[in-house]
Scaffold this motif. Structure first.
Motif, PDB file in Angstrom:
ATOM      1  N   UNK A 207      72.005  84.862  -3.713  1.00 28.24           N
ATOM      2  CA  UNK A 207      71.272  85.980  -4.152  1.00 28.24           C
ATOM      3  C   UNK A 207      71.583  87.012  -2.952  1.00 28.24           C
ATOM      4  N   UNK A 208      71.419  86.621  -1.817  1.00 32.60           N
ATOM      5  CA  UNK A 208      71.299  87.536  -0.613  1.00 32.60           C
ATOM      6  C   UNK A 208      72.864  88.252  -0.340  1.00 32.60           C
ATOM      7  N   UNK A 209      73.659  87.116  -0.717  1.00 31.18           N
ATOM      8  CA  UNK A 209      75.171  87.553  -0.684  1.00 31.18           C
ATOM      9  C   UNK A 209      75.264  88.959  -1.827  1.00 31.18           C
ATOM     10  N   UNK A 210      74.840  88.610  -3.153  1.00 29.59           N
ATOM     11  CA  UNK A 210      75.038  89.481  -4.268  1.00 29.59           C
ATOM     12  C   UNK A 210      74.225  90.821  -3.765  1.00 29.59           C
ATOM     13  N   UNK A 211      73.168  90.693  -3.077  1.00 26.11           N
ATOM     14  CA  UNK A 211      72.364  92.183  -2.524  1.00 26.11           C
ATOM     15  C   UNK A 211      73.418  92.849  -1.777  1.00 26.11           C
ATOM     16  N   UNK A 212      73.932  92.224  -0.700  1.00 25.41           N
ATOM     17  CA  UNK A 212      74.881  92.809   0.152  1.00 25.41           C
ATOM     18  C   UNK A 212      76.088  93.350  -0.788  1.00 25.41           C
TER      19      UNK A 212
ATOM     20  N   UNK B 132      81.175 100.612  15.296  1.00 25.91           N
ATOM     21  CA  UNK B 132      80.761  99.445  14.870  1.00 25.91           C
ATOM     22  C   UNK B 132      79.716  98.934  15.757  1.00 25.91           C
ATOM     23  N   UNK B 133      79.561  99.130  16.951  1.00 25.34           N
ATOM     24  CA  UNK B 133      78.350  98.690  17.763  1.00 25.34           C
ATOM     25  C   UNK B 133      77.204  98.940  17.000  1.00 25.34           C
ATOM     26  N   UNK B 134      77.091 100.413  16.666  1.00 25.94           N
ATOM     27  CA  UNK B 134      75.764 101.124  16.152  1.00 25.94           C
ATOM     28  C   UNK B 134      75.583 100.658  14.689  1.00 25.94           C
ATOM     29  N   UNK B 135      76.393 100.186  13.940  1.00 23.84           N
ATOM     30  CA  UNK B 135      76.181  99.433  12.717  1.00 23.84           C
ATOM     31  C   UNK B 135      76.438  97.841  12.695  1.00 23.84           C
ATOM     32  N   UNK B 136      75.968  97.179  13.685  1.00 17.73           N
ATOM     33  CA  UNK B 136      76.621  95.956  13.932  1.00 17.73           C
ATOM     34  C   UNK B 136      75.815  95.022  12.895  1.00 17.73           C
ATOM     35  N   UNK B 137      74.595  95.284  12.486  1.00 18.80           N
ATOM     36  CA  UNK B 137      73.791  94.533  11.608  1.00 18.80           C
ATOM     37  C   UNK B 137      74.457  94.557  10.253  1.00 18.80           C
ATOM     38  N   UNK B 138      74.921  95.906   9.875  1.00 17.97           N
ATOM     39  CA  UNK B 138      75.333  96.032   8.347  1.00 17.97           C
ATOM     40  C   UNK B 138      76.853  95.302   8.473  1.00 17.97           C
ATOM     41  N   UNK B 139      77.601  95.404   9.468  1.00 20.51           N
ATOM     42  CA  UNK B 139      78.923  94.925   9.523  1.00 20.51           C
ATOM     43  C   UNK B 139      78.880  93.209   9.562  1.00 20.51           C
ATOM     44  N   UNK B 140      77.885  92.891  10.256  1.00 19.35           N
ATOM     45  CA  UNK B 140      77.722  91.309   9.812  1.00 19.35           C
ATOM     46  C   UNK B 140      77.373  90.822   8.537  1.00 19.35           C
ATOM     47  N   UNK B 141      76.788  91.789   7.661  1.00 18.25           N
ATOM     48  CA  UNK B 141      76.683  91.483   6.231  1.00 18.25           C
ATOM     49  C   UNK B 141      78.101  91.582   5.721  1.00 18.25           C
ATOM     50  N   UNK B 142      78.870  92.465   5.886  1.00 16.74           N
ATOM     51  CA  UNK B 142      80.120  92.431   5.392  1.00 16.74           C
ATOM     52  C   UNK B 142      80.941  91.014   5.745  1.00 16.74           C
ATOM     53  N   UNK B 143      80.873  91.069   6.913  1.00 16.52           N
ATOM     54  CA  UNK B 143      81.391  89.543   7.627  1.00 16.52           C
ATOM     55  C   UNK B 143      80.809  88.485   6.830  1.00 16.52           C
ATOM     56  N   UNK B 144      79.773  88.475   6.469  1.00 17.79           N
ATOM     57  CA  UNK B 144      79.017  87.094   5.698  1.00 17.79           C
ATOM     58  C   UNK B 144      79.568  87.071   4.437  1.00 17.79           C
TER      59      UNK B 144
END
Length: 543
Positions: free
Chosen positions: A390-395, A482-494
């Motif tokens: 579910x979390x992945x689908x939300x991302x 990328x550093x500024x949006x690190x949290x969001x990019x981690x979601x992309x990576x996930x």
């Protein structure tokens, strides 16, 4: 749990055409698995050819002995009782015995076998049992001694069995010590996050390891735990008791080897003539049988009327090889082109469940079956799944990503999203700056040449350094973004590491116990409950 169909990139053009454009490859195969008359025709042929296969009672006695040891479930014994009766058919598929069952595709193959047997039974109104063929006679240790899980740090972690085999022997004959089991189990235990399911998983794996001296036995015990209650019969192709039953089949393969060889070569020529690459080696002198000598599995070939291996370690006349078969059947083994013939000689195979690579090389065997009085079974593509929690689908919804975006356009989609987060378009602005600089600087360099010709190369070198600095600043700008949006990019990576780890489909990498740790053992039955009918289409399961 929601299930939707979506395409998955294919690893084989021939298998893709078999599944989606059968008319283009019909001459390379037998019956079309989608056609109802194919199933009826196959069932009729199996009834007519009952006497050409190994005696059912003897086969079931062998299978019962093996399953009593590794897969002792009430439903399995019911399946065996049915298989012993004339008229019962089988759906068969198999895989190498990977560490902790290997990747998810092994589980999906077992699920497909079970589902296909159930559907065929309903369709034909007669008993059909599911059979899983553990390819324990294969010798590629490096292919089966590892598996993968995802870490909390979004890394794909490899769990490996470090036991170093001696001779190049069958996986079922490679001993694994308790110390080596412990090392692999400790690796997995350290990588799996704590959960309510983890203690039961580790208990199961430890028990399987304690009761197994090799990978194949542990593999069977784990498959039995996962699918025994669904009636899945197991066999190990390296089982000595089974090999004893196979003597008459190997005998026919040896006696008619000169007839089998040309069928493989002719089929290979047809396949390449269609523009497809071959998925298995076909040589003019290949005997397509292995002989086990001092623990080494040697591929036999024919030279001057004799059977030998590539290095000349063994050498037999046909009569000597037949005598060796009678006295030591355990020394014989199939290769990828004779294993289908052996399977057909043992079981009343209604259909065989295959992955895409297998579908490709089975085309080589089509004309070999009739040489032994057999017929190619229906080839049923393995069902294919991608699990999306579910979390992945939300991302994915948040970033506007479809499954196809992740599969085919991920890097571009990620970069486009990142660029959109800046107050200006980074790539165009820096490109504009480079172009403007060069436009101003080029005339200056030419003018410098009128003063002294040696200033031109100096100016060119200076220009390159300035362009390099502009590119350096561009890279640093992107890193800062990328550093500024690190949290969001981690979601992309996930998203990507979850769906396409190591740039491969999820089902070809991750181990089932990673998901059981998260969802519990029941999710396998949930899949069976959600996917009510067999389909060759790839399915996305939203957990």
């Amino acid at each position: 749990m929601n299930v939707v169909s979506d395409s998955l990139k294919s690893g084989s053009a021939l298998a893709d055409d078999y599944i989606n454009h059968f008319s283009q490859v019909e001459d390379l195969y037998g019956d079309d698995f989608r056609m109802e008359e194919s199933w009826n025709r196959r069932a009729e042929w199996l009834d007519e050819s009952e006497g050409t296969r190994i005696d059912r009672a003897a086969l079931v006695a062998c299978l019962r002995q093996y399953n009593n040891k590794h897969n002792d479930h009430k439903e399995v014994h019911k399946s065996l009782d049915l298989l012993e009766q004339t008229g019962t058919l089988a759906v068969v598929g198999g895989q190498q015995s990977g560490l902790f069952t290997g990747s998810l595709l092994v589980v999906y193959k077992a699920l497909t076998i079970i589902m296909a047997a159930k559907e065929a039974q309903e369709k034909l109104q007669r008993p059909v049992v599911p059979v899983f063929w553990i390819a324990g006679e294969d010798h590629d240790w490096d292919e089966v001694n590892h598996t993968y899980v995802m870490t909390p740090e979004l890394k794909v972690a490899r769990v490996k069995m470090d036991a170093a085999p001696g001779p190049r022997g069958s996986v079922s004959h490679i001993k694994v010590t308790p110390e080596k089991w412990k090392q692999s189990l400790d690796q997995l235990a350290a990588l799996l996050p704590d959960s309510v399911n983890k203690p039961e998983i580790l208990q199961l794996l430890n028990q399987a390891a304690e009761e197994s001296g090799n990978l194949s036995d542990a593999f069977a015990k784990l498959l039995g735990r996962l699918f025994g209650e669904l009636g899945l019969i197991l066999l190990d192709s390296a089982d000595p008791a089974l090999r004893q039953l196979e003597i008459p089949v190997f005998e026919r393969m040896i006696k008619q080897n000169d007839e089998l060889g040309p069928t493989y070569q002719a089929a290979a020529a047809r396949i390449t003539g269609h523009g497809y690459p071959l998925q298995a080696d076909v040589t003019a002198d290949g005997a397509n049988l292995f002989y086990i000598y001092e623990g080494n599995r040697l591929l036999l070939q024919k030279q001057n009327g004799s059977f030998t291996d590539r290095k000349g370690i063994v050498n037999f006349t046909k009569e000597e090889l037949l005598s060796e078969l009678t006295n030591h059947p355990e020394r014989f083994s199939n290769n990828v082109l004779t294993r289908p013939l052996m399977q057909e000689s043992l079981f009343p195979v209604l259909c065989t469940v295959l992955g895409q690579g297998e579908i490709s090389y089975w085309a080589i065997t089509k004309d070999a079956f009739p040489v032994l009085g057999l017929k190619m079974p229906i080839l049923l593509p393995r069902m294919s799944f991608t699990l999306v929690h579910g979390t992945l689908r939300k991302y994915m919804e948040h970033f506007g990503l479809s499954f196809q975006d992740v599969q085919h356009r991920f890097d571009d989609a990620r970069q486009n999203w990142l660029n959109a987060q800046a107050d200006f378009d980074i790539d165009p602005r820096f490109e504009e700056t480079r172009n403007a600089f060069e436009k101003l600087y080029e005339p200056l360099i030419r003018e410098l040449g009128t003063i002294q010709h040696g200033l031109i190369p100096l100016g060119e070198k200076n220009k390159d350094k300035i362009l390099e600095q502009i590119s350096y600043l561009e890279r640093k700008t992107k890193q800062a973004l990328e550093k500024q949006h690190e949290a969001a990019l981690r979601q992309w990576e996930q998203i990507y590491v979850s769906l396409f780890p190591m740039s491969k489909p999820q089902e070809r990498v991750y181990n089932i116990f990673y998901y059981i740790n998260r969802y519990g053992f029941g999710w396998i039955n949930d899949i069976l409950g959600s996917c009510t009918r067999y389909t060759a289409e790839h399915q996305i399961i939203e957990m």
